[in-house]
Design an enzyme around this catalytic site. Structure first.
Site, PDB file in Angstrom:
ATOM      1  N   ASP A 185      -6.691  -5.526   5.378  1.00  0.00           N
ATOM      2  CA  ASP A 185      -7.761  -5.042   4.509  1.00  0.00           C
ATOM      3  C   ASP A 185      -8.712  -6.186   4.170  1.00  0.00           C
ATOM      4  O   ASP A 185      -9.932  -6.088   4.323  1.00  0.00           O
ATOM      5  CB  ASP A 185      -7.127  -4.466   3.228  1.00  0.00           C
TER       6      ASP A 185
ATOM      7  N   TYR B 230       0.817  -1.224   0.000  1.00  0.00           N
ATOM      8  CA  TYR B 230       0.000   0.000   0.000  1.00  0.00           C
ATOM      9  C   TYR B 230       0.847   1.268   0.000  1.00  0.00           C
ATOM     10  O   TYR B 230       0.300   2.368  -0.065  1.00  0.00           O
ATOM     11  CB  TYR B 230      -0.871   0.041   1.253  1.00  0.00           C
TER      12      TYR B 230
ATOM     13  N   ASP C  89      -3.487 -17.422   5.397  1.00  0.00           N
ATOM     14  CA  ASP C  89      -4.500 -18.294   4.774  1.00  0.00           C
ATOM     15  C   ASP C  89      -5.190 -19.160   5.813  1.00  0.00           C
ATOM     16  O   ASP C  89      -6.415 -19.336   5.799  1.00  0.00           O
ATOM     17  CB  ASP C  89      -3.900 -19.139   3.636  1.00  0.00           C
TER      18      ASP C  89
ATOM     19  N   LYS D 264       2.092 -13.684   6.415  1.00  0.00           N
ATOM     20  CA  LYS D 264       2.323 -14.719   5.402  1.00  0.00           C
ATOM     21  C   LYS D 264       3.838 -14.932   5.337  1.00  0.00           C
ATOM     22  O   LYS D 264       4.473 -14.882   4.276  1.00  0.00           O
ATOM     23  CB  LYS D 264       1.729 -14.213   4.069  1.00  0.00           C
TER      24      LYS D 264
END
Ligand code: NAP
Length: 415
Positions: A305, A160, A281, A227
């Site tokens: 987000d 971002y 995930d 992640k």
């Protein structure tokens, strides 16, 4: 008093200030408000009415908000020929606490996100999004009442950060050539490139805020969502720095999940906040199947987000999802959703998301009693099955009202 081009400072209001590291809130604080584009016009009108009514009923005229319109997005462009005028950010910096409606961002080109710019200019490094269930709201899951999380999403870094170059541009060729030659990568020349910076500074201040929140509200755990198995030096480092903050600054109040298992047979000692981590995930399925195992979540920008919208879906959708962008003192309170252009100016959209964001704002100002009155009134209005279209389509035998009608019902239901 600062001279502004289009902002009119309310004469009878006073600025909120910071004294001894705490907000000092006068009885008539000036609160800048960005109405927002699209549905912002409808929801902000309804929200101001409801907040004014709750403050009036709670404090019997002793306290009142002096709203001050400041401009960004389409309205700013009409007035200033600029999307984000400097006096808007200056006013928010000066008055410290502000409310904001959604702003349009073009996809794949045009100007940069005004929301991202506001967060970066004002250094609002934590996007805080609580997600909990209001009884009676329809939900796609079997036990929506099990969801009660607050997401701390890093707000200034990650993909971002706005560092990206278009396929075929002079810049992207330079970057790809440098990477392929100097770093021995094999990036295709027809790629676009985006950069993902995640720093120790950005991570630590976010995780610190999340742990402080857990301590202040006596919450059981803080989960670092990352992640890091794939993006080792960004998301993996986020996890490591998060654990470091907990160990170096909050060792008295926290314990790692590993220690809970290795030293306490899986049962956390009383009054200790468990610091755990989950790969993103896996977290997406756990928050569906075992939401009650999570309380405070701290995560980089993009994960946050996605995760906050996914959590909101379980408790009735984006119409029920509040949020705040927080710096060390400045707070810019806004809903999770965007401008939903197809509903703009139709007086149909659910204003609860911005109303609940305004509740977070009132809590932050120390006006929690007024915030509680609004939350109780939302629950009462839902109990009476008087709801906007989004909740109506998920409920049986409910009465559909518009945005302004919902606000009117809420004001009637305030106790
Ligand atoms: P969106 O505006 O969040 O709307 C997506 C859908 O969510 C709507 O069509 C509606 O679903 C539902 N929804 C959103 N707000 C709702 C509310 N208050 N009550 C009930 N339902 C609500 O997302 P988008 O259409 O992808 O984005 C539109 C623009 O907003 C884009 O320019 C985007 O960049 C911008 N945006 C701004 C912000 C911000 O200002 N912070 C955040 C996100 C997006 P149904 O159609 O199913 O009724």
């Amino acid at each position: 008093m600062a001279k502004y081009k289009h902002i009119v400072v309310p004469k009878d209001g006073k600025a909120i200030t910071v004294k001894a590291k705490k907000l000092s809130v006068p009885n008539k604080p000036i609160i800048p408000v960005i109405e927002g584009d699209g549905i912002g016009r409808d929801i902000m009108k309804a929200t101001r009415r409801v907040v004014d009514a709750a403050v009036e009923k709670t404090y019997k005229g002793r306290k009142r908000i002096a709203w001050m319109d400041v401009y960004a997005g389409e309205k700013a462009f009409e007035l200033y020929k600029e999307w984000l005028p400097e006096e808007t950010t200056q006013a928010i910096k000066k008055y410290i606490v502000a409310l904001k409606g959604p702003l349009t961002t073009p996809v794949g080109g045009g100007f940069r996100s005004l929301n991202v710019s506001l967060r970066q200019i004002l250094n609002l490094y934590a996007c805080v999004r609580p997600v909990s269930y209001f009884k009676g709201v329809g939900s796609p899951v079997l036990a929506p009442q099990k969801m009660n999380v607050i997401i701390f999403r890093e707000n200034t870094e990650d993909v971002y950060a706005g560092i990206e170059w278009k396929k075929g541009s002079k810049e992207v060729k330079k970057v790809i050539n440098w990477l392929n030659k100097q770093m021995k990568t094999e990036i295709r020349m027809d790629s676009g490139i985006g950069i993902k910076p995640i720093s120790a500074t950005g991570t630590k201040r976010l995780v610190r805020k999340a742990i402080q929140h857990a301590i202040a509200h006596k919450l059981p755990s803080v989960t670092l969502v990352h992640k890091g198995n794939i993006m080792k030096y960004t998301e993996g480092a986020f996890r490591d720095w998060g654990y470091q903050v907990a160990a170096s600054e909050f060792s008295r109040q926290t314990i790692t999940e590993d220690d809970v298992w290795s030293k306490y047979k899986g049962k956390a000692p009383k009054n200790k906040i468990v610091i755990k981590d989950r790969i993103a995930d896996s977290m997406f399925q756990q928050i569906l199947t075992r939401p009650d195992e999570y309380s405070v979540v701290a995560t980089p920008n993009l994960n946050g987000d996605y995760l906050s919208d996914a959590c909101a879906a379980q408790v009735g959708g984006l119409g029920m999802a509040p949020g705040a962008n927080m710096g060390d003192y400045i707070g810019l309170f806004e809903a999770t959703h965007g401008t939903a252009p197809k509903y703009a100016d139709k007086d149909v959209i659910n204003p609860s998301s911005v109303m609940l964001s305004a509740c977070m704002m009132l809590d932050y100002m120390g006006w929690g009693k007024a915030a509680d009155m609004i939350r109780r009134s939302i629950q009462k209005t839902i109990d009476k099955k008087t709801v906007t279209y989004d909740l109506h389509r998920q409920m049986k035998k409910a009465k559909k009202v518009g945005t302004s009608g919902f606000a009117t019902e809420m004001i009637k239901n305030m106790r």
